[in-house]
Design a protein around this motif. Structure first.
Motif, short mmCIF file in Angstrom:
data_model
loop_
_atom_site.label_atom_id
_atom_site.label_comp_id
_atom_site.label_asym_id
_atom_site.label_seq_id
_atom_site.Cartn_x
_atom_site.Cartn_y
_atom_site.Cartn_z
N GLY A 91 0.80 -1.23 0.00
CA GLY A 91 0.00 0.00 0.00
C GLY A 91 0.83 1.27 0.00
O GLY A 91 0.44 2.28 -0.60
N LEU A 92 2.00 1.25 0.65
CA LEU A 92 2.84 2.44 0.71
C LEU A 92 3.79 2.57 -0.48
O LEU A 92 4.37 3.64 -0.70
CB LEU A 92 3.65 2.43 2.02
CG LEU A 92 2.84 2.60 3.30
CD1 LEU A 92 3.72 2.38 4.52
CD2 LEU A 92 2.22 3.99 3.34
N ALA A 93 3.98 1.50 -1.23
CA ALA A 93 4.90 1.54 -2.37
C ALA A 93 4.41 2.49 -3.45
O ALA A 93 5.21 3.10 -4.15
CB ALA A 93 5.11 0.14 -2.94
N TRP A 94 3.11 2.60 -3.60
CA TRP A 94 2.58 3.47 -4.64
C TRP A 94 2.84 4.96 -4.34
O TRP A 94 3.47 5.64 -5.14
CB TRP A 94 1.10 3.20 -4.85
CG TRP A 94 0.50 3.83 -6.07
CD1 TRP A 94 1.13 4.60 -7.01
CD2 TRP A 94 -0.85 3.73 -6.49
NE1 TRP A 94 0.26 4.98 -7.97
CE2 TRP A 94 -0.98 4.46 -7.69
CE3 TRP A 94 -1.97 3.10 -5.98
CZ2 TRP A 94 -2.17 4.58 -8.37
CZ3 TRP A 94 -3.16 3.22 -6.67
CH2 TRP A 94 -3.26 3.95 -7.85
N PRO A 95 2.40 5.48 -3.19
CA PRO A 95 2.62 6.91 -2.96
C PRO A 95 4.08 7.28 -2.71
O PRO A 95 4.51 8.38 -3.06
CB PRO A 95 1.76 7.23 -1.74
CG PRO A 95 1.53 5.95 -1.06
CD PRO A 95 1.58 4.89 -2.12
N ILE A 96 4.86 6.37 -2.11
CA ILE A 96 6.23 6.72 -1.75
C ILE A 96 7.21 6.43 -2.89
O ILE A 96 8.07 7.25 -3.20
CB ILE A 96 6.65 5.98 -0.46
CG1 ILE A 96 5.81 6.49 0.70
CG2 ILE A 96 8.13 6.17 -0.18
CD1 ILE A 96 6.02 5.77 2.00
N LEU A 97 7.10 5.26 -3.51
CA LEU A 97 8.05 4.86 -4.55
C LEU A 97 7.50 4.99 -5.96
O LEU A 97 8.23 4.82 -6.93
CB LEU A 97 8.48 3.40 -4.32
CG LEU A 97 9.14 3.10 -2.98
CD1 LEU A 97 9.39 1.61 -2.85
CD2 LEU A 97 10.42 3.89 -2.84
N GLY A 98 6.21 5.25 -6.09
CA GLY A 98 5.60 5.38 -7.41
C GLY A 98 5.36 4.05 -8.11
O GLY A 98 5.16 4.01 -9.32
N GLU A 99 5.39 2.94 -7.36
CA GLU A 99 5.14 1.63 -7.95
C GLU A 99 3.65 1.34 -7.90
O GLU A 99 3.07 1.11 -6.84
CB GLU A 99 5.88 0.54 -7.16
CG GLU A 99 7.38 0.65 -7.24
CD GLU A 99 8.07 -0.44 -6.47
OE1 GLU A 99 7.39 -1.38 -6.01
OE2 GLU A 99 9.29 -0.35 -6.33
N LYS A 100 3.02 1.36 -9.06
CA LYS A 100 1.58 1.13 -9.13
C LYS A 100 1.29 -0.35 -8.86
O LYS A 100 1.87 -1.23 -9.50
CB LYS A 100 1.04 1.54 -10.50
CG LYS A 100 -0.45 1.53 -10.57
CD LYS A 100 -0.95 2.09 -11.87
CE LYS A 100 -2.47 2.06 -11.87
NZ LYS A 100 -3.03 2.53 -13.12
N PRO A 101 0.40 -0.64 -7.90
CA PRO A 101 0.11 -2.05 -7.60
C PRO A 101 -0.68 -2.72 -8.74
O PRO A 101 -1.49 -2.08 -9.40
CB PRO A 101 -0.72 -1.99 -6.32
CG PRO A 101 -1.24 -0.60 -6.25
CD PRO A 101 -0.30 0.27 -7.02
N LEU A 102 -0.40 -3.98 -8.94
CA LEU A 102 -1.12 -4.76 -9.94
C LEU A 102 -2.44 -5.24 -9.36
O LEU A 102 -2.68 -5.15 -8.15
CB LEU A 102 -0.27 -5.96 -10.36
CG LEU A 102 1.12 -5.64 -10.89
CD1 LEU A 102 1.91 -6.92 -11.09
CD2 LEU A 102 1.03 -4.85 -12.18
N GLN A 103 -3.31 -5.78 -10.22
CA GLN A 103 -4.58 -6.31 -9.74
C GLN A 103 -4.36 -7.48 -8.79
O GLN A 103 -5.09 -7.64 -7.81
CB GLN A 103 -5.45 -6.74 -10.91
CG GLN A 103 -5.98 -5.59 -11.72
CD GLN A 103 -6.81 -6.06 -12.90
OE1 GLN A 103 -6.78 -7.22 -13.28
NE2 GLN A 103 -7.58 -5.13 -13.47
#
Length: 156
Positions: A91-103
């Motif tokens: 959940g934190l990888a997206w806002p902090i690292l810019g890694e969009k989570p997969l489905q």
């Protein structure tokens, strides 16, 4: 608590020995003029050393929270909440690292969260549940759940 201290000291010694061994092996393969100092080899480049220190501080705080909540929860509840950190990591990888989570990541997070709720059965969701609990009051148990979740977020 003594077992935890012993385990931490042994793990720290093993990590230090491995770091020194890796630094020595790398130094043997580099020319003397390209070689960084021994201190920089073990503790990292000065430009990123603060990240290692921050990781150590966050890890220490999260483990202190986990250990402080042992008296408030049963072992099953404690372990279930402690291992929520991979869910928060995704959940934190997206806002902090810019890694969009997969489905598939979203599905795993959802199933993990539902599974944790079913195992822990917090009183503020499952009112009137007579499941075996720790000897503490419901307020103490809820505080333990909240603190353990905070510890898992800090660990992520």
């Amino acid at each position: 608590m003594a077992v935890v201290l012993f385990r931490s000291v042994v793990a720290g010694a093993m990590t230090a020995r491995t770091s020194v061994g890796v630094a020595k092996a790398r130094r043997a393969t580099e020319s003397p003029e390209d070689r960084p100092s021994w201190f920089d080899e073990v503790f990292g480049d000065r430009s990123v050393r603060h990240l290692g220190v921050m990781r150590g501080v966050f890890g220490s705080v999260s483990f202190a929270i986990f250990y402080a909540t042992y008296p408030l929860l049963t072992i099953a509840e404690h372990v279930s909440l402690q291992f929520l950190f991979p869910i928060f990591l995704i959940g934190l990888a997206w806002p902090i690292l810019g890694e969009k989570p997969l489905q598939l990541d979203a599905l795993a997070v959802s199933l993990g969260a539902v599974g944790t709720i079913l195992v822990v059965r917090p009183g503020f969701i499952f009112t009137g549940d007579e499941k075996a609990r720790s000897e503490n009051s419901e307020d103490g148990r809820n505080l333990g759940i909240i603190l353990n979740i905070v510890g898992a977020v800090i660990m992520a």
